[in-house]
Design a protein around this motif. Structure first.
Motif, short mmCIF file in Angstrom:
data_model
loop_
_atom_site.label_atom_id
_atom_site.label_comp_id
_atom_site.label_asym_id
_atom_site.label_seq_id
_atom_site.Cartn_x
_atom_site.Cartn_y
_atom_site.Cartn_z
N LEU A 1 -13.41 -24.87 -2.24
CA LEU A 1 -12.78 -23.67 -2.79
C LEU A 1 -12.34 -23.90 -4.24
N ARG A 2 -11.78 -25.05 -4.50
CA ARG A 2 -11.24 -25.39 -5.82
C ARG A 2 -12.34 -25.63 -6.85
N GLU A 3 -13.42 -26.29 -6.46
CA GLU A 3 -14.42 -26.74 -7.42
C GLU A 3 -15.68 -25.88 -7.48
N VAL A 4 -15.99 -25.15 -6.43
CA VAL A 4 -17.25 -24.41 -6.38
C VAL A 4 -17.05 -22.91 -6.61
N MET A 5 -15.98 -22.35 -6.06
CA MET A 5 -15.75 -20.92 -6.18
C MET A 5 -15.29 -20.56 -7.59
N PRO A 6 -15.68 -19.39 -8.08
CA PRO A 6 -15.26 -18.98 -9.42
C PRO A 6 -13.76 -18.70 -9.49
N GLY A 7 -13.24 -18.67 -10.70
CA GLY A 7 -11.81 -18.46 -10.92
C GLY A 7 -11.27 -17.19 -10.30
N CYS A 8 -12.08 -16.12 -10.29
CA CYS A 8 -11.61 -14.86 -9.72
C CYS A 8 -11.34 -15.00 -8.22
N VAL A 9 -12.09 -15.86 -7.55
CA VAL A 9 -11.87 -16.11 -6.12
C VAL A 9 -10.68 -17.05 -5.94
N ARG A 10 -10.62 -18.09 -6.76
CA ARG A 10 -9.50 -19.04 -6.66
C ARG A 10 -8.17 -18.34 -6.88
N SER A 11 -8.13 -17.33 -7.73
CA SER A 11 -6.87 -16.63 -8.02
C SER A 11 -6.34 -15.85 -6.82
N LEU A 12 -7.18 -15.66 -5.81
CA LEU A 12 -6.78 -14.91 -4.62
C LEU A 12 -6.09 -15.79 -3.57
N SER A 13 -5.99 -17.08 -3.82
CA SER A 13 -5.31 -18.04 -2.92
C SER A 13 -5.91 -18.05 -1.52
N ILE A 14 -7.23 -17.88 -1.43
CA ILE A 14 -7.93 -17.92 -0.15
C ILE A 14 -7.90 -19.35 0.38
N THR A 15 -7.71 -19.47 1.69
CA THR A 15 -7.75 -20.78 2.35
C THR A 15 -8.72 -20.73 3.52
N VAL A 16 -9.18 -21.90 3.92
CA VAL A 16 -10.09 -22.01 5.07
C VAL A 16 -9.25 -22.39 6.28
N ASP A 17 -9.23 -21.52 7.29
CA ASP A 17 -8.48 -21.79 8.52
C ASP A 17 -9.27 -22.62 9.52
N ASN A 18 -10.58 -22.35 9.62
CA ASN A 18 -11.39 -23.02 10.62
C ASN A 18 -12.86 -22.95 10.24
N LEU A 19 -13.59 -24.00 10.60
CA LEU A 19 -15.04 -24.05 10.44
C LEU A 19 -15.64 -24.44 11.78
N GLY A 20 -16.73 -23.80 12.14
CA GLY A 20 -17.42 -24.12 13.38
C GLY A 20 -18.91 -23.99 13.16
N GLU A 21 -19.67 -24.19 14.20
CA GLU A 21 -21.12 -24.06 14.08
C GLU A 21 -21.48 -22.63 13.70
N ASN A 22 -22.07 -22.45 12.53
CA ASN A 22 -22.49 -21.13 12.03
C ASN A 22 -21.34 -20.14 11.90
N ALA A 23 -20.13 -20.62 11.70
CA ALA A 23 -18.98 -19.72 11.63
C ALA A 23 -17.88 -20.29 10.75
N ALA A 24 -17.09 -19.39 10.20
CA ALA A 24 -15.94 -19.78 9.38
C ALA A 24 -14.86 -18.72 9.48
N ILE A 25 -13.61 -19.17 9.38
CA ILE A 25 -12.47 -18.27 9.34
C ILE A 25 -11.69 -18.58 8.07
N LEU A 26 -11.56 -17.58 7.21
CA LEU A 26 -10.81 -17.73 5.96
C LEU A 26 -9.65 -16.76 5.96
N ARG A 27 -8.63 -17.09 5.18
CA ARG A 27 -7.40 -16.29 5.11
C ARG A 27 -7.08 -15.98 3.65
N MET A 28 -6.63 -14.75 3.41
CA MET A 28 -6.18 -14.35 2.08
C MET A 28 -4.79 -13.72 2.19
N PRO A 29 -3.79 -14.32 1.50
CA PRO A 29 -2.45 -13.76 1.57
C PRO A 29 -2.32 -12.51 0.70
N SER A 30 -1.35 -11.71 1.02
CA SER A 30 -1.01 -10.57 0.17
C SER A 30 -0.39 -11.13 -1.11
#
Length: 138
Positions: free
Chosen positions: A13-42
């Protein structure tokens, strides 16, 4: 190409995603086979007038979540380009985090397809759905 695991998700998230995405404070909650759960705070960066999540922030969350799901297809993280992104906004949500549940529909050699549901973390209400087509550049 390294395996995508929770230990390196924040680094990606820190090194690959562009600054506009990083500014949203998105975090990765979980990763699984062919799946991902991400969170974005208000936050001010994610919300428009009235404290409601903006469509642009929701689209960024959806795209990011689908990318992470694709990187969990067993081939690891590699460059990916969004070819098509279709977002359907169901309702405006405010004052709670959004959670994106993404999964791979099909992952091919040159194109892959994913879908995501975005819900309010507290209310459980469906905020948006999205589908995307992604290319694996050579």
């Amino acid at each position: 190409m390294s395996a995508l695991i929770m230990d390196n998700a924040d680094e990606i998230l820190r090194e690959v995603m562009p600054g506009c995405v990083r500014s949203l404070s998105i975090t990765v909650d979980n990763l699984g086979e062919n799946a991902a759960i991400l969170r974005m705070p208000s936050s001010a960066a994610a919300c428009r007038e009235g404290g409601i999540f903006s469509g642009q922030a929701i689209a960024s969350l959806a795209d990011s979540a689908m990318c992470f799901a694709l990187w969990c297809d067993g081939r690891g993280r590699r460059p990916v380009a969004t070819v098509d992104l279709h977002v359907t906004y169901m309702r405006g949500l405010a004052s709670e985090s959004l959670i994106a549940h993404a999964e791979v529909v099909r992952s091919g050699r040159t194109l892959s397809f994913a879908k995501v549901q975005i819900i309010g973390a507290d209310s459980g209400q469906l905020a948006a759905t999205a589908i995307g087509t992604f290319a694996w550049p050579a």
